[in-house]
Structure formats: C-alpha cells, structure tokens
Scaffold this motif. Structure first.
Motif, PDB file in Angstrom:
ATOM      1  N   ARG A   1       0.822  -1.137   0.046  1.00 42.60           N
ATOM      2  CA  ARG A   1       0.092  -0.088   0.067  1.00 42.60           C
ATOM      3  C   ARG A   1       0.818   1.212  -0.018  1.00 42.60           C
ATOM      4  O   ARG A   1       1.818   1.330   0.595  1.00 42.60           O
ATOM      5  CB  ARG A   1      -0.817   0.081   1.259  1.00 42.60           C
ATOM      6  CG  ARG A   1      -2.000  -1.070   1.368  1.00 42.60           C
ATOM      7  CD  ARG A   1      -2.745  -1.038   2.577  1.00 42.60           C
ATOM      8  NE  ARG A   1      -3.359   0.461   2.902  1.00 42.60           N
ATOM      9  CZ  ARG A   1      -4.692   0.513   2.767  1.00 42.60           C
ATOM     10  NH1 ARG A   1      -5.639  -0.489   2.151  1.00 42.60           N
ATOM     11  NH2 ARG A   1      -4.984   1.764   2.893  1.00 42.60           N
ATOM     12  N   GLN A   2       0.262   2.372  -0.543  1.00 42.23           N
ATOM     13  CA  GLN A   2       1.070   3.444  -0.465  1.00 42.23           C
ATOM     14  C   GLN A   2       0.608   4.217   0.848  1.00 42.23           C
ATOM     15  O   GLN A   2      -0.418   3.845   1.467  1.00 42.23           O
ATOM     16  CB  GLN A   2       0.521   4.434  -1.438  1.00 42.23           C
ATOM     17  CG  GLN A   2       0.904   4.109  -2.984  1.00 42.23           C
ATOM     18  CD  GLN A   2       0.584   5.105  -3.991  1.00 42.23           C
ATOM     19  OE1 GLN A   2      -0.199   6.199  -3.766  1.00 42.23           O
ATOM     20  NE2 GLN A   2       0.749   4.986  -5.206  1.00 42.23           N
TER      21      GLN A   2
ATOM     22  N   ARG B   1       4.152  13.848   1.716  1.00 42.93           N
ATOM     23  CA  ARG B   1       4.704  13.182   0.467  1.00 42.93           C
ATOM     24  C   ARG B   1       4.275  11.445   0.618  1.00 42.93           C
ATOM     25  O   ARG B   1       4.121  10.931   1.572  1.00 42.93           O
ATOM     26  CB  ARG B   1       6.276  13.142   0.832  1.00 42.93           C
ATOM     27  CG  ARG B   1       6.589  14.647   0.929  1.00 42.93           C
ATOM     28  CD  ARG B   1       8.096  14.794   1.370  1.00 42.93           C
ATOM     29  NE  ARG B   1       9.246  14.310   0.540  1.00 42.93           N
ATOM     30  CZ  ARG B   1      10.264  14.439   0.760  1.00 42.93           C
ATOM     31  NH1 ARG B   1      10.798  15.020   1.941  1.00 42.93           N
ATOM     32  NH2 ARG B   1      11.292  13.898  -0.038  1.00 42.93           N
ATOM     33  N   THR B   2       3.989  11.114  -0.566  1.00 43.21           N
ATOM     34  CA  THR B   2       3.568   9.710  -0.986  1.00 43.21           C
ATOM     35  C   THR B   2       4.515   8.756  -1.152  1.00 43.21           C
ATOM     36  O   THR B   2       5.440   9.131  -2.274  1.00 43.21           O
ATOM     37  CB  THR B   2       2.415   9.875  -1.892  1.00 43.21           C
ATOM     38  OG1 THR B   2       1.421  10.578  -1.437  1.00 43.21           O
ATOM     39  CG2 THR B   2       1.765   8.472  -1.991  1.00 43.21           C
TER      40      THR B   2
ATOM     41  N   GLY C   1      16.532   6.172  -7.851  1.00 46.49           N
ATOM     42  CA  GLY C   1      16.094   6.736  -6.732  1.00 46.49           C
ATOM     43  C   GLY C   1      15.413   5.894  -5.585  1.00 46.49           C
ATOM     44  O   GLY C   1      15.153   6.399  -4.739  1.00 46.49           O
ATOM     45  N   ASP C   2      15.239   4.566  -5.934  1.00 45.77           N
ATOM     46  CA  ASP C   2      14.653   3.715  -5.023  1.00 45.77           C
ATOM     47  C   ASP C   2      15.648   3.478  -3.881  1.00 45.77           C
ATOM     48  O   ASP C   2      16.593   3.625  -4.153  1.00 45.77           O
ATOM     49  CB  ASP C   2      14.420   2.331  -5.757  1.00 45.77           C
ATOM     50  CG  ASP C   2      13.053   2.488  -6.546  1.00 45.77           C
ATOM     51  OD1 ASP C   2      12.421   3.620  -6.499  1.00 45.77           O
ATOM     52  OD2 ASP C   2      12.792   1.495  -7.170  1.00 45.77           O
TER      53      ASP C   2
ATOM     54  N   TRP D   1      11.401   1.216  -1.086  1.00 48.63           N
ATOM     55  CA  TRP D   1      10.822   2.281  -0.795  1.00 48.63           C
ATOM     56  C   TRP D   1      10.800   3.239  -1.891  1.00 48.63           C
ATOM     57  O   TRP D   1      12.183   3.554  -2.393  1.00 48.63           O
ATOM     58  CB  TRP D   1      11.535   2.798   0.292  1.00 48.63           C
ATOM     59  CG  TRP D   1      10.742   3.963   1.310  1.00 48.63           C
ATOM     60  CD1 TRP D   1       9.458   3.999   1.587  1.00 48.63           C
ATOM     61  CD2 TRP D   1      11.571   5.260   1.561  1.00 48.63           C
ATOM     62  NE1 TRP D   1       9.507   5.410   2.072  1.00 48.63           N
ATOM     63  CE2 TRP D   1      10.529   6.024   1.986  1.00 48.63           C
ATOM     64  CE3 TRP D   1      12.719   5.659   1.262  1.00 48.63           C
ATOM     65  CZ2 TRP D   1      10.924   7.360   2.529  1.00 48.63           C
ATOM     66  CZ3 TRP D   1      13.101   6.842   1.793  1.00 48.63           C
ATOM     67  CH2 TRP D   1      12.379   7.692   2.383  1.00 48.63           C
ATOM     68  N   ARG D   2       9.643   3.838  -2.153  1.00 48.38           N
ATOM     69  CA  ARG D   2       9.874   4.748  -3.443  1.00 48.38           C
ATOM     70  C   ARG D   2       8.795   5.740  -3.406  1.00 48.38           C
ATOM     71  O   ARG D   2       7.727   5.595  -3.068  1.00 48.38           O
ATOM     72  CB  ARG D   2       9.437   3.955  -4.810  1.00 48.38           C
ATOM     73  CG  ARG D   2       9.316   4.820  -6.061  1.00 48.38           C
ATOM     74  CD  ARG D   2       8.936   3.764  -7.235  1.00 48.38           C
ATOM     75  NE  ARG D   2       9.838   2.703  -7.234  1.00 48.38           N
ATOM     76  CZ  ARG D   2       9.244   1.575  -8.012  1.00 48.38           C
ATOM     77  NH1 ARG D   2       8.173   1.355  -8.128  1.00 48.38           N
ATOM     78  NH2 ARG D   2      10.423   0.825  -8.068  1.00 48.38           N
ATOM     79  N   GLU D   3       9.405   7.210  -3.698  1.00 49.64           N
ATOM     80  CA  GLU D   3       8.705   8.155  -3.433  1.00 49.64           C
ATOM     81  C   GLU D   3       7.880   8.419  -4.763  1.00 49.64           C
ATOM     82  O   GLU D   3       8.567   8.103  -5.951  1.00 49.64           O
ATOM     83  CB  GLU D   3       9.385   9.635  -3.233  1.00 49.64           C
ATOM     84  CG  GLU D   3       8.206  10.718  -2.920  1.00 49.64           C
ATOM     85  CD  GLU D   3       9.087  12.142  -2.209  1.00 49.64           C
ATOM     86  OE1 GLU D   3       8.389  12.953  -2.054  1.00 49.64           O
ATOM     87  OE2 GLU D   3      10.188  11.937  -1.934  1.00 49.64           O
ATOM     88  N   VAL D   4       6.382   8.533  -4.906  1.00 48.12           N
ATOM     89  CA  VAL D   4       5.869   8.276  -6.036  1.00 48.12           C
ATOM     90  C   VAL D   4       5.154   9.539  -6.479  1.00 48.12           C
ATOM     91  O   VAL D   4       4.531   9.895  -7.542  1.00 48.12           O
ATOM     92  CB  VAL D   4       4.656   7.042  -5.800  1.00 48.12           C
ATOM     93  CG1 VAL D   4       5.542   5.927  -5.985  1.00 48.12           C
ATOM     94  CG2 VAL D   4       3.726   7.242  -4.853  1.00 48.12           C
ATOM     95  N   ALA D   5       4.625  10.435  -5.533  1.00 50.05           N
ATOM     96  CA  ALA D   5       3.900  11.836  -5.649  1.00 50.05           C
ATOM     97  C   ALA D   5       3.933  12.504  -4.932  1.00 50.05           C
ATOM     98  O   ALA D   5       4.058  12.126  -3.429  1.00 50.05           O
ATOM     99  CB  ALA D   5       2.400  11.259  -6.117  1.00 50.05           C
TER     100      ALA D   5
END
Length: 232
Positions: free
Chosen positions: A9-10, A16-17, A49-50, A226-230
């Motif tokens: 899940r996000q 920050r998402t 970036g991950d 872990w990744r920033e998506v939006a």
C-alpha cells in the motif's frame, strides 16, 4: 487489517507519498551473497532513486550469524540474567537463557553486566532502555529460538547483523541503490538500524514502515523497495 492486506500500500508522510513494495524471495540462507540476492529478486522492480529496505534478521542470517539454540550452553550468569528480563506479550528476546548467553558471547560479559547494573538506575530516573543502550545492538536485536516465522530458522537465535553501516555502504556500491537495514514489526515503530540515506529521509522511511508492510512471518519478503511516487 492483516499484514498481507497492508503489503504494497501507499502511505503519505508529511505530505509526501511513498510506495512500499515487498519482494518475495526463496528462504535466504547463510552464505548467500546479499548484493546478488538484492539484484536477482528486487532488481527487475528497482528504479532510479529507489531505496532497498532489508530485514535485519535476513542480513544477519546471510552473514552466518544465526545459531541453533542446541549449540549454545548457557552459564549460570546467563540463566540468572535472563530470569530478570521482564516478561512481555510480544516476544521472548533475552528472557531465553540461550539468547542471553549468545548476547554475552557477542557483546562481552562485562558489557552485559554493566548494562544490567545501569538498568535499575535508569528505572529510578524514569528512563527506559538503558540496558540495551549499554549492551549494544546484539542484545537489542537478539531474536530468541522458536520465534522466527521461517521454519528453517525456528531453532535459531538471531542477533544483529555485523557492521550494519559498513554493510549498507558496501551494498550501495555493489548495487547502485541506497540501502536501509531495518527492524520492522507489528509491535514497535519501525527503526532504521543503518542506512546510506541522509537523516531527514531516514525519518521519513521509518514512518513509512510503521505499519509493517513487509510482514515478518512466513511471507518470505525480507527485501522491500521504498519509492517516492507523488506529492500529496
């Protein structure tokens, strides 16, 4: 919500998402090459970036630090000290004389005795955690026998990984991705033991994993992304 339902899940932290992606692997074994395991199993899903998030127990296992409790022979001191550890509903830890003995062997008897001596002083001052602060990572992260969710290591005591900061640094060089070795469970807030991230991102990562999206029983997801998506 079950751990399985939470996985992937996000989550939004400070506006920050982030996405948390569990990576299923075979049972990782002593002697496995950690960098190779990351690239083989997480590599197809990784993007620039991950950050790769690793279970501290899985890293310790691959480093060969797990030990079958039947090869550990608790001393009288280990049995006494383990009997003084507070009983809790969420784990055994150093209440096991075998885990306590292994911690003594890794950390040194005098360090453990000093930790035991300062613990009641901390309690008198209203401070918690002084024992583990003095005793060190091997005591703090020790998993007792019969607590691991993976059958292959059910009989094992698992301490902290060796040299977590150095391990993260070497894995970043080998893979090209930032690394975080974390202690994540259903009981306590997520804790980043070591990472290659700046301090502000470490705190974001910890808060992103507080709900334990990687789980820690038999799901076999010891690696996460872990990744920033939006931006929210």
């Amino acid at each position: 919500m079950s751990p399985a339902a939470r996985a992937g899940r996000q989550v939004t932290v400070d506006g920050r998402t982030f996405e948390r992606i569990p990576i299923h692997t075979p049972v990782l074994m002593p002697g496995d090459d950690i960098a190779a395991a990351i690239l083989e199993h997480a590599g197809p899903s990784l993007r620039p970036g991950d950050t790769v998030v690793l279970s501290e127990s899985a890293v310790a296992i691959m480093q060969g630090r797990g030990r079958d409790w039947r090869t550990i022979h608790p001393t009288a001191i280990a049995r006494f000290l383990s009997s003084r550890v507070l009983k809790t509903s969420y784990g055994t830890g150093l209440r096991s004389p075998y885990a306590m003995q292994y911690a003594i062997e890794l950390s040194g008897l005098w360090r453990i005795l000093l930790a035991a001596a300062v613990h009641p002083i901390g309690r008198l001052l209203g401070k918690r955690g002084w024992f583990y602060l003095v005793a060190g990572l091997n005591a703090r992260l020790m998993d007792a026998e019969h607590t691991m969710g993976i059958e292959a290591f059910y009989e094992f005591c698992i301490p902290a990984p060796a040299d977590p900061p150095g391990t993260c640094a070497r894995l970043k060089v080998a893979t090209g991705y930032d690394m975080a070795i974390c202690d994540i469970n259903d009981i306590a807030p997520a804790w980043c033991v070591a990472s290659t991230l700046p301090k502000d991102r470490v705190r974001l990562l910890e808060r992103s994993f507080d709900d334990n999206p990687l789980c820690q029983t038999d799901e076999q997801t010891p690696i996460g992304i872990w990744r920033e998506v939006a931006s929210a």
